[in-house]
Write an enzyme that holds these catalytic residues in place. Structure first.
Site, short mmCIF file in Angstrom:
data_model
loop_
_atom_site.label_atom_id
_atom_site.label_comp_id
_atom_site.label_asym_id
_atom_site.label_seq_id
_atom_site.Cartn_x
_atom_site.Cartn_y
_atom_site.Cartn_z
N GLY A 13 0.78 -1.23 0.00
CA GLY A 13 0.00 0.00 0.00
C GLY A 13 0.81 1.28 0.00
CB SER A 14 4.32 2.16 -0.81
OG SER A 14 4.49 1.70 -2.14
CG ASN A 15 1.83 3.17 -5.82
OD1 ASN A 15 2.23 4.22 -6.30
ND2 ASN A 15 2.40 2.01 -6.09
CG LEU A 84 -1.26 -8.59 -7.28
CD1 LEU A 84 -0.25 -9.48 -6.55
CD2 LEU A 84 -0.62 -8.03 -8.56
CG LEU A 86 -9.14 -9.59 -15.21
CD1 LEU A 86 -7.87 -8.87 -15.66
CD2 LEU A 86 -9.46 -10.73 -16.16
CG ASN A 101 -3.29 -0.82 -13.01
OD1 ASN A 101 -3.18 -1.05 -11.81
ND2 ASN A 101 -2.56 -1.43 -13.93
CG HIS A 103 2.28 -2.04 -15.53
ND1 HIS A 103 1.92 -3.30 -15.07
CD2 HIS A 103 3.35 -2.21 -16.33
CE1 HIS A 103 2.75 -4.19 -15.60
NE2 HIS A 103 3.62 -3.57 -16.37
CG ASP A 144 -1.07 -4.49 -17.29
OD1 ASP A 144 -0.19 -5.31 -17.03
OD2 ASP A 144 -1.75 -3.88 -16.42
CD GLU A 173 5.07 1.99 -9.25
OE1 GLU A 173 4.14 1.69 -8.49
OE2 GLU A 173 5.94 1.19 -9.60
C1 GRF Z 1 3.69 -1.19 -7.43
O1 GRF Z 1 4.99 -1.52 -7.83
C2 GRF Z 1 2.82 -1.05 -8.63
O2 GRF Z 1 3.52 -0.62 -9.77
C3 GRF Z 1 2.33 -2.42 -8.88
O3 GRF Z 1 2.16 -3.00 -7.60
C4 GRF Z 1 3.04 -2.35 -6.69
C5 GRF Z 1 2.22 -1.85 -5.54
O4 GRF Z 1 3.06 -1.50 -4.51
N1 GRF Z 1 1.09 -2.39 -9.63
P1 GRF Z 1 2.39 -0.91 -3.16
O5 GRF Z 1 1.48 -1.98 -2.60
O6 GRF Z 1 1.61 0.32 -3.56
O7 GRF Z 1 3.54 -0.60 -2.26
#
Ligand code: GRF
Length: 229
Positions: A13-15, A84, A86, A101, A103, A144, A173
């Site tokens: 969940g870092s994003n 992860l 669909l 999304n 990627h 994708d 990201e």
């Molecule tokens: C990221 O590398 C993103 O590109 C991919 O999954 C990862 C998610 O990382 N789709 P996080 O869970 O947000 O840290």
């Protein structure tokens, strides 16, 4: 009217965290609020990050559960951040132009079924390409392959491992996704009926990516000029 945002995540969940932090910095200028974090993995770190913030969470046992959660929380914008599973076609169709999304490569290269996490960066290194990067795209029925909202290049170094490259791409990201979500939430980026992505109301100077070999991509200001704060 602020968008009610759902973030779907299967991992740390870092994003998600980067998005929450960016929306906080925007204050009253933010285009939306994350009101739901859902995961197919009960132990996902993303769920814990949501709980800490008092954001509703949902563990998704089925596609029907996803649809129900999005309806129950009256979601207007969906963000896939390392999700992860669909997304069912009826959801991508219902949220056309309102589901994005992230990627960790420059799609369409190094994307598609099975291409996630370290596998992406392993393939990039094995292919010997000099530039990888991050992509934010609208999600449609093709995995994708949806219309691209934004991309940012990241240099591949001679001594990169999948892990070192992943860290460098992830740092990009964490800037690209929040800016792209804000731009979509505020209508600055729109998916047209013709399937093309349009960016409105921003400096339209072509973004020239000056990428010194081995430079660390520090895109904050340049991405802000491309997509807005
Ligand atoms: C990221 O590398 C993103 O590109 C991919 O999954 C990862 C998610 O990382 N789709 P996080 O869970 O947000 O840290």
């Amino acid at each position: 009217m602020r968008a009610r945002i759902a973030v779907l995540a299967s991992g740390a969940g870092s994003n998600l965290q980067a998005l929450l932090d960016h929306l906080d910095t925007l204050g009253d200028g933010r285009g939306g609020d994350v009101v739901l974090v859902a995961s197919n993995r009960p132990g996902a770190g993303a769920l814990e990050r949501a709980r800490v913030r008092g954001i509703a969470t949902s563990v998704l046992e089925s596609d029907a559960a996803l649809d129900a959660a999005l309806r129950r929380h009256e979601i207007g914008l969906v963000v896939l951040a390392g999700y992860l599973r669909l997304v069912p076609n009826d959801v991508t169709r219902h949220f056309r132009g309102r589901i994005v999304n992230v990627h960790p490569s420059l799609l369409p290269a190094f994307g598609g079924p099975g291409m996630y996490g370290a596998r992406v960066h392993r393939a990039v290194i094995d292919a010997g390409v000099r530039v990888s990067g991050a992509t934010i795209h609208f999600v449609d029925e093709q995995y994708d392959r949806g219309p691209i909202v934004a991309q940012w290049p990241v240099p591949v170094k001679d001594d990169d491992t999948p892990d070192t490259l992943a860290r460098r791409v992830l740092a990009v990201e964490h800037v690209l996704l929040p800016h792209a979500v804000q731009a979509v939430a505020t209508g600055r980026v729109v998916l047209g009926d013709d399937g093309r992505v349009r960016i409105y109301g921003l400096r339209d100077a072509p973004q020239t990516f000056v990428l010194a070999a081995g430079a660390e991509s520090r895109p904050d200001d340049a991405i802000a000029s491309m997509l807005g704060r």
